[in-house]
Design a protein around this motif. Sequence first.
Motif, PDB file in Angstrom:
ATOM      1  N   UNK A   1     138.749  66.052  64.810  1.00  0.00           N
ATOM      2  CA  UNK A   1     139.434  65.248  65.548  1.00  0.00           C
ATOM      3  C   UNK A   1     139.824  65.945  66.767  1.00  0.00           C
ATOM      4  N   UNK A   2     139.330  67.191  67.173  1.00  0.00           N
ATOM      5  CA  UNK A   2     139.654  67.676  68.553  1.00  0.00           C
ATOM      6  C   UNK A   2     138.709  66.841  69.555  1.00  0.00           C
ATOM      7  N   UNK A   3     139.242  67.295  70.804  1.00  0.00           N
ATOM      8  CA  UNK A   3     138.257  66.752  71.884  1.00  0.00           C
ATOM      9  C   UNK A   3     138.844  67.062  72.991  1.00  0.00           C
ATOM     10  N   UNK A   4     138.664  66.170  74.270  1.00  0.00           N
ATOM     11  CA  UNK A   4     138.947  66.362  75.501  1.00  0.00           C
ATOM     12  C   UNK A   4     139.830  65.006  75.667  1.00  0.00           C
ATOM     13  N   UNK A   5     141.220  65.159  76.341  1.00  0.00           N
ATOM     14  CA  UNK A   5     141.914  64.033  76.539  1.00  0.00           C
ATOM     15  C   UNK A   5     142.870  64.263  77.725  1.00  0.00           C
ATOM     16  N   UNK A   6     143.320  63.332  78.257  1.00  0.00           N
ATOM     17  CA  UNK A   6     143.917  63.484  79.846  1.00  0.00           C
ATOM     18  C   UNK A   6     145.365  63.495  79.333  1.00  0.00           C
ATOM     19  N   UNK A   7     146.252  64.350  80.266  1.00  0.00           N
ATOM     20  CA  UNK A   7     147.809  64.499  79.882  1.00  0.00           C
ATOM     21  C   UNK A   7     148.453  63.190  79.564  1.00  0.00           C
ATOM     22  N   UNK A   8     149.441  63.176  78.618  1.00  0.00           N
ATOM     23  CA  UNK A   8     149.744  61.894  78.245  1.00  0.00           C
ATOM     24  C   UNK A   8     149.140  61.385  77.186  1.00  0.00           C
ATOM     25  N   UNK A   9     147.997  61.586  76.847  1.00  0.00           N
ATOM     26  CA  UNK A   9     147.402  61.059  75.926  1.00  0.00           C
ATOM     27  C   UNK A   9     147.465  61.346  74.472  1.00  0.00           C
ATOM     28  N   UNK A  10     146.469  61.041  73.457  1.00  0.00           N
ATOM     29  CA  UNK A  10     147.053  61.230  72.048  1.00  0.00           C
ATOM     30  C   UNK A  10     145.594  61.584  71.399  1.00  0.00           C
ATOM     31  N   UNK A  11     145.744  62.610  70.260  1.00  0.00           N
ATOM     32  CA  UNK A  11     144.780  62.815  69.399  1.00  0.00           C
ATOM     33  C   UNK A  11     145.304  62.700  68.188  1.00  0.00           C
ATOM     34  N   UNK A  12     144.585  62.518  66.992  1.00  0.00           N
ATOM     35  CA  UNK A  12     144.688  62.587  65.744  1.00  0.00           C
ATOM     36  C   UNK A  12     143.894  63.673  64.904  1.00  0.00           C
ATOM     37  N   UNK A  13     144.025  64.916  64.467  1.00  0.00           N
ATOM     38  CA  UNK A  13     143.532  65.941  63.966  1.00  0.00           C
ATOM     39  C   UNK A  13     143.414  65.619  62.236  1.00  0.00           C
ATOM     40  N   UNK A  14     142.418  65.899  61.775  1.00  0.00           N
ATOM     41  CA  UNK A  14     142.356  65.696  60.490  1.00  0.00           C
ATOM     42  C   UNK A  14     141.866  67.290  59.681  1.00  0.00           C
ATOM     43  N   UNK A  15     142.494  67.568  58.543  1.00  0.00           N
ATOM     44  CA  UNK A  15     142.070  68.748  57.850  1.00  0.00           C
ATOM     45  C   UNK A  15     141.663  68.008  56.452  1.00  0.00           C
TER      46      UNK A  15
ATOM     47  N   UNK B   1     150.388  64.434  75.133  1.00  0.00           N
ATOM     48  CA  UNK B   1     149.854  65.795  75.149  1.00  0.00           C
ATOM     49  C   UNK B   1     149.868  66.247  76.478  1.00  0.00           C
ATOM     50  N   UNK B   2     150.136  67.665  76.513  1.00  0.00           N
ATOM     51  CA  UNK B   2     150.217  68.347  77.955  1.00  0.00           C
ATOM     52  C   UNK B   2     149.246  69.300  78.175  1.00  0.00           C
ATOM     53  N   UNK B   3     148.760  69.820  79.248  1.00  0.00           N
ATOM     54  CA  UNK B   3     147.811  70.882  79.606  1.00  0.00           C
ATOM     55  C   UNK B   3     148.179  72.240  78.698  1.00  0.00           C
ATOM     56  N   UNK B   4     149.344  72.406  78.738  1.00  0.00           N
ATOM     57  CA  UNK B   4     149.581  73.667  77.616  1.00  0.00           C
ATOM     58  C   UNK B   4     149.553  73.280  75.996  1.00  0.00           C
ATOM     59  N   UNK B   5     149.183  72.078  75.748  1.00  0.00           N
ATOM     60  CA  UNK B   5     148.492  72.120  74.400  1.00  0.00           C
ATOM     61  C   UNK B   5     147.158  72.649  74.268  1.00  0.00           C
ATOM     62  N   UNK B   6     146.489  72.615  75.235  1.00  0.00           N
ATOM     63  CA  UNK B   6     145.221  73.197  75.134  1.00  0.00           C
ATOM     64  C   UNK B   6     145.132  74.224  74.036  1.00  0.00           C
ATOM     65  N   UNK B   7     144.160  74.337  73.241  1.00  0.00           N
ATOM     66  CA  UNK B   7     144.083  75.365  72.193  1.00  0.00           C
ATOM     67  C   UNK B   7     143.093  75.112  71.186  1.00  0.00           C
ATOM     68  N   UNK B   8     142.633  75.882  70.434  1.00  0.00           N
ATOM     69  CA  UNK B   8     142.146  75.929  69.205  1.00  0.00           C
ATOM     70  C   UNK B   8     143.038  75.553  67.998  1.00  0.00           C
ATOM     71  N   UNK B   9     143.016  74.434  67.498  1.00  0.00           N
ATOM     72  CA  UNK B   9     144.033  74.118  66.274  1.00  0.00           C
ATOM     73  C   UNK B   9     143.407  74.461  65.058  1.00  0.00           C
ATOM     74  N   UNK B  10     144.057  75.136  63.978  1.00  0.00           N
ATOM     75  CA  UNK B  10     143.872  75.608  62.764  1.00  0.00           C
ATOM     76  C   UNK B  10     144.877  74.778  61.777  1.00  0.00           C
ATOM     77  N   UNK B  11     144.016  74.315  60.793  1.00  0.00           N
ATOM     78  CA  UNK B  11     145.003  74.122  59.421  1.00  0.00           C
ATOM     79  C   UNK B  11     144.616  75.082  58.484  1.00  0.00           C
TER      80      UNK B  11
END
Length: 124
Positions: free
Chosen positions: A8-22, A86-96
Amino acid sequence: QVQLVESGGGLVQAGGSLRLSCAASGGIFSRYVVGWFRQAPGKEREFVAAISRGGTSTTYAGSMKGRFTISRDNARNTVHLQMNSLKPEDTAVYYCAAQQTLALVTGPNEYAYWGQGTQVTVSS
């Protein structure tokens, strides 16, 4: 022993949304507390959110409260992380991560099982 796969990761503009799944396999999923962590380049891995085994209790890092929501579906062996505003500072690799425990743990050293991670990039 449980195996975890994030998506579910990807590229999104600031203010947007993403839904990650594990997605979990190989264990009795309802016996595990599940947490989300993230790691940006050059930074330590940091706690994002965690959910109890039955899904009735959650906890969040302060900066994520009100923007992120963790949920789980034990019938489908999945945990989701809905990320809004979402904010630019949320940029990262997300792990469950998962741990067979009763406590809603938040430290990375308290989790034994980890996924490979999914990249989230927020552009300004």
